[in-house]
Design a protein around this motif. Structure first.
Motif, short mmCIF file in Angstrom:
data_model
loop_
_atom_site.label_atom_id
_atom_site.label_comp_id
_atom_site.label_asym_id
_atom_site.label_seq_id
_atom_site.Cartn_x
_atom_site.Cartn_y
_atom_site.Cartn_z
N PHE A 102 0.84 -1.19 0.00
CA PHE A 102 0.00 0.00 0.00
C PHE A 102 0.88 1.24 0.00
CE2 PHE A 102 -2.77 -3.30 1.45
CZ PHE A 102 -4.03 -2.94 1.01
N MET A 103 0.59 2.15 -0.92
CA MET A 103 1.33 3.41 -1.03
C MET A 103 0.33 4.55 -1.17
SD MET A 103 4.26 2.07 -3.75
CE MET A 103 5.58 3.15 -3.21
N PRO A 104 0.63 5.71 -0.58
CA PRO A 104 -0.29 6.86 -0.74
C PRO A 104 -0.42 7.26 -2.21
CG PRO A 104 1.31 7.25 1.02
CD PRO A 104 1.77 6.02 0.30
N VAL A 105 -1.55 7.82 -2.55
CA VAL A 105 -1.79 8.27 -3.92
C VAL A 105 -0.74 9.29 -4.35
CG1 VAL A 105 -3.45 9.44 -5.43
CG2 VAL A 105 -4.26 7.81 -3.71
N THR A 106 -0.21 10.03 -3.38
CA THR A 106 0.76 11.10 -3.68
C THR A 106 2.19 10.58 -3.90
OG1 THR A 106 1.00 11.41 -1.29
CG2 THR A 106 -0.53 12.87 -2.43
N THR A 107 2.40 9.27 -3.83
CA THR A 107 3.74 8.71 -4.02
C THR A 107 4.26 9.02 -5.42
OG1 THR A 107 3.20 6.89 -2.52
CG2 THR A 107 5.12 6.60 -3.95
N PRO A 108 5.49 9.54 -5.55
CA PRO A 108 6.05 9.83 -6.87
C PRO A 108 6.12 8.59 -7.76
CG PRO A 108 7.38 10.85 -5.16
CD PRO A 108 6.40 9.95 -4.47
N ALA A 109 5.94 8.78 -9.05
CA ALA A 109 5.94 7.66 -10.01
C ALA A 109 7.26 6.90 -9.97
CB ALA A 109 5.67 8.19 -11.41
N GLN A 110 8.35 7.59 -9.71
CA GLN A 110 9.66 6.94 -9.68
C GLN A 110 9.71 5.83 -8.63
OE1 GLN A 110 12.05 7.74 -6.98
NE2 GLN A 110 13.91 6.83 -7.81
N LYS A 111 9.12 6.10 -7.46
CA LYS A 111 9.13 5.11 -6.38
C LYS A 111 8.19 3.94 -6.70
CE LYS A 111 10.49 8.20 -2.62
NZ LYS A 111 10.16 8.72 -1.28
N ILE A 112 7.05 4.25 -7.30
CA ILE A 112 6.12 3.20 -7.69
C ILE A 112 6.76 2.27 -8.72
CG2 ILE A 112 3.90 2.73 -8.79
CD1 ILE A 112 2.96 5.46 -7.70
N ILE A 128 -3.65 4.29 -2.34
CA ILE A 128 -4.85 4.69 -1.61
C ILE A 128 -4.50 5.67 -0.49
CG2 ILE A 128 -4.78 2.77 0.04
CD1 ILE A 128 -7.88 2.63 -0.39
N GLY A 129 -5.33 6.68 -0.29
CA GLY A 129 -5.12 7.66 0.78
C GLY A 129 -4.22 8.80 0.34
N ASP A 130 -4.56 10.01 0.80
CA ASP A 130 -3.74 11.17 0.47
C ASP A 130 -2.52 11.29 1.37
OD1 ASP A 130 -5.44 12.00 -1.57
OD2 ASP A 130 -6.72 13.15 -0.21
N THR A 131 -2.58 10.68 2.55
CA THR A 131 -1.46 10.74 3.48
C THR A 131 -1.04 9.32 3.85
OG1 THR A 131 -2.83 10.73 5.49
CG2 THR A 131 -2.38 12.87 4.46
N PHE A 132 0.14 9.20 4.46
CA PHE A 132 0.60 7.88 4.88
C PHE A 132 -0.32 7.28 5.94
CE2 PHE A 132 2.99 5.14 7.77
CZ PHE A 132 3.37 4.14 6.87
N ASP A 133 -0.80 8.11 6.86
CA ASP A 133 -1.69 7.60 7.91
C ASP A 133 -2.96 7.01 7.32
OD1 ASP A 133 0.06 8.27 9.91
OD2 ASP A 133 -0.84 10.23 10.29
N LEU A 136 -2.03 3.72 5.73
CA LEU A 136 -1.79 2.68 6.74
C LEU A 136 -3.10 2.09 7.26
CD1 LEU A 136 0.11 1.13 8.62
CD2 LEU A 136 0.05 3.09 10.19
N LYS A 137 -4.09 2.93 7.48
CA LYS A 137 -5.38 2.43 7.96
C LYS A 137 -5.99 1.44 6.97
CE LYS A 137 -6.56 6.60 10.61
NZ LYS A 137 -7.44 7.80 10.67
N HIS A 138 -5.94 1.78 5.69
CA HIS A 138 -6.48 0.88 4.67
C HIS A 138 -5.66 -0.42 4.62
CE1 HIS A 138 -9.50 3.51 2.87
NE2 HIS A 138 -8.63 4.51 2.92
N ALA A 139 -4.34 -0.28 4.76
CA ALA A 139 -3.47 -1.46 4.70
C ALA A 139 -3.78 -2.43 5.83
CB ALA A 139 -2.01 -1.03 4.76
N LEU A 140 -3.95 -1.91 7.04
CA LEU A 140 -4.22 -2.77 8.19
C LEU A 140 -5.58 -3.43 8.09
CD1 LEU A 140 -2.77 -0.53 11.06
CD2 LEU A 140 -1.75 -2.59 10.08
N ASP A 237 8.52 18.28 9.66
CA ASP A 237 9.05 18.62 8.35
C ASP A 237 9.34 17.31 7.63
OD1 ASP A 237 10.63 19.31 6.13
OD2 ASP A 237 11.50 21.04 7.16
N LYS A 238 8.65 17.05 6.53
CA LYS A 238 8.74 15.76 5.85
C LYS A 238 9.83 15.71 4.79
CE LYS A 238 3.88 14.64 6.67
NZ LYS A 238 2.57 14.26 6.04
N PHE A 239 10.69 16.72 4.74
CA PHE A 239 11.69 16.75 3.67
C PHE A 239 12.59 15.52 3.71
CE2 PHE A 239 15.99 17.71 2.24
CZ PHE A 239 15.73 18.00 0.92
#
Length: 421
Positions: A102-112, A128-133, A136-140, A237-239
């Motif tokens: 499971f990866m957030p929808v916002t994950t860059p294409a390079q990582k996918i 699925i999901g706009d954020t990691f949290d 994670l809920k969907h994954a669990l 800061d998520k940088f």
């Protein structure tokens, strides 16, 4: 399956025997540039050269390997936007088991695309999901519904043991070369790496100071250890994406507070300067989390002089599209680039006057946005100025203030900076 909650050097040695034929034993090499720069012996543990370009493969492979045959046949799952996902995908293909990642929808294409490359037909990717949290809920929920085994990226004793095999390789090197290491610097995100490495070093090289390095905007482990309870950071800061964790694991917290000697938080801009320095001087492409350990050397210049030091370069999955942002953050941290909102008189020659009266002979305009309005006498200008020498900053402030006493310094306003630049 009931997981153990205690970890020993013996557990890590058992993990090493399980993974050594699949996971690359990465080099531990003395770095001439850093050794000269800091007047000590700096050795780099090159986990950026791992098969998936990060240490995460070790924990993922061992954690899955420890599942029963039935559990592996049922499949595994994880939630990750980066290196852990690649480790799970690689392992799934090696062991020929199914993994739902499971990866957030916002994950860059390079990582996918990297996850697809390493996992092939064995990796099912769910965006699925706009954020990691949210992800994670969907994954669990999916994991429970389909009877999969969820592989936590750090709060799993087998994952931690797998990461600890890095220290086994370092100790073996030290014994072969008859070297005693005084310091080991390692990044902290969720705490899996430092927990495993620290556990092994405290048993086999107890004189070695274990230093955990966190990004300044996400120092969740240090704050938790200081408070003697797990602290959840609400604004991070998520940088430094590989180490920007708002809440560390319970297992990693319990272990880290006993095996980490010191914590240090480094500015994200300073990390960017390190990334650029490592690329230009050593031809090493480190991701932000991978450069944390080397960045920390700046904060220990006096302590490490003449010592033997290990820095774990934990990963090299750096998206080339981020390099502009990395350069920008570095220049801001080094006090070399500055943004202002300044009122300009709406008359011919105003820009020439600004250049002559405000800029120094070596200063450069890197950004200029201005829309003339005929109904007003002045107009606001967004201007970016790059210095050649950061010591010229005080004079720049003085000159800008004389040109417009009501100027706005954008660098100090995060909202304005993120909106306008």
């Amino acid at each position: 399956m009931t997981l153990k909650t205690r970890l020993s050097a013996v557990d890590i040695e058992e993990a090493f025997l399980k993974i050594k034929d699949t996971v690359k034993q990465t080099p531990l090499e003395k770095d001439l540039y850093l050794s000269q720069k800091f007047d000590c012996n700096v050795y780099l543990k090159r986990e950026d050269l791992q098969w998936v370009r990060s240490f995460k493969l070790r924990g993922a492979f061992y954690a899955i390997n420890q599942l029963s045959d039935e559990e592996r046949n049922n499949g595994v799952s994880c939630a990750s936007a980066g290196n852990h996902a690649q480790g799970i995908a690689f392992t799934a293909k090696q062991l020929e088991i199914n993994a739902v990642i499971f990866m957030p929808v916002t994950t860059p294409a390079q990582k996918i695309n990297q996850v697809k490359f390493f996992g092939g037909e064995y990796a099912q990717i769910e965006l699925i999901g706009d954020t990691f949290d949210d992800c994670l809920k969907h994954a669990l929920a999916y994991t429970e519904e389909h009877g999969l085994s969820f592989i936590d990226p750090f709060d799993n004793i087998n994952t931690i043991a797998g990461q600890g095999t890095i220290a086994k390789e370092m100790v073996d090197f030290a014994q072969e070369e008859h070297i005693e290491f005084d310091y080991c610097f390692a990044a902290i995100g969720g705490g899996g790496l430092i927990s495993g490495v620290g556990t092994y070093l405290k048993d086999k090289m107890p004189a070695t100071q274990v230093v955990g390095v966190e990004p300044l905007g996400a120092s969740s482990m240090a704050q938790s250890v200081k408070a003697d309870k797990i602290i959840t950071l609400t604004d991070i800061d998520k940088f430094v994406d590989g180490a920007s964790v708002g809440k560390v694991g319970q297992l990693t917290f319990d272990i880290s507070k006993n095996v980490v000697d010191q914590f240090v938080a480094v500015d994200e801009g300073e990390v960017c300067s390190t990334i650029l320095d490592m690329y230009s001087k050593q031809a090493i492409i480190a991701e932000p989390a991978g450069a944390l350990s080397v960045t920390a050397l700046n904060h220990f210049k006096n302590e490490i002089k003449g010592k033997n030091v290990i820095c774990i370069v934990s990963g090299g999955n750096n998206d080339i599209n981020r390099m502009k942002e990395i350069e920008e953050r570095s220049l801001l941290y080094e006090d070399m680039k500055h943004y202002f909102i300044v009122n300009f008189p709406q008359r011919p020659g105003a820009l020439r006057e600004f250049v002559n009266d405000v800029l120094g002979p070596n200063d450069d305009i890197t950004k200029f946005e201005y829309l003339k309005k005929s109904s007003q006498n002045t107009g606001s200008v967004i201007i970016g100025i790059q210095l050649k020498d950061h010591n010229d900053l005080d004079q720049l402030y003085k000159n800008v203030s004389e040109f417009d006493p009501k100027y706005i310094y954008i660098n100090q306003n995060k909202k304005l900076y993120s909106l306008l630049i």
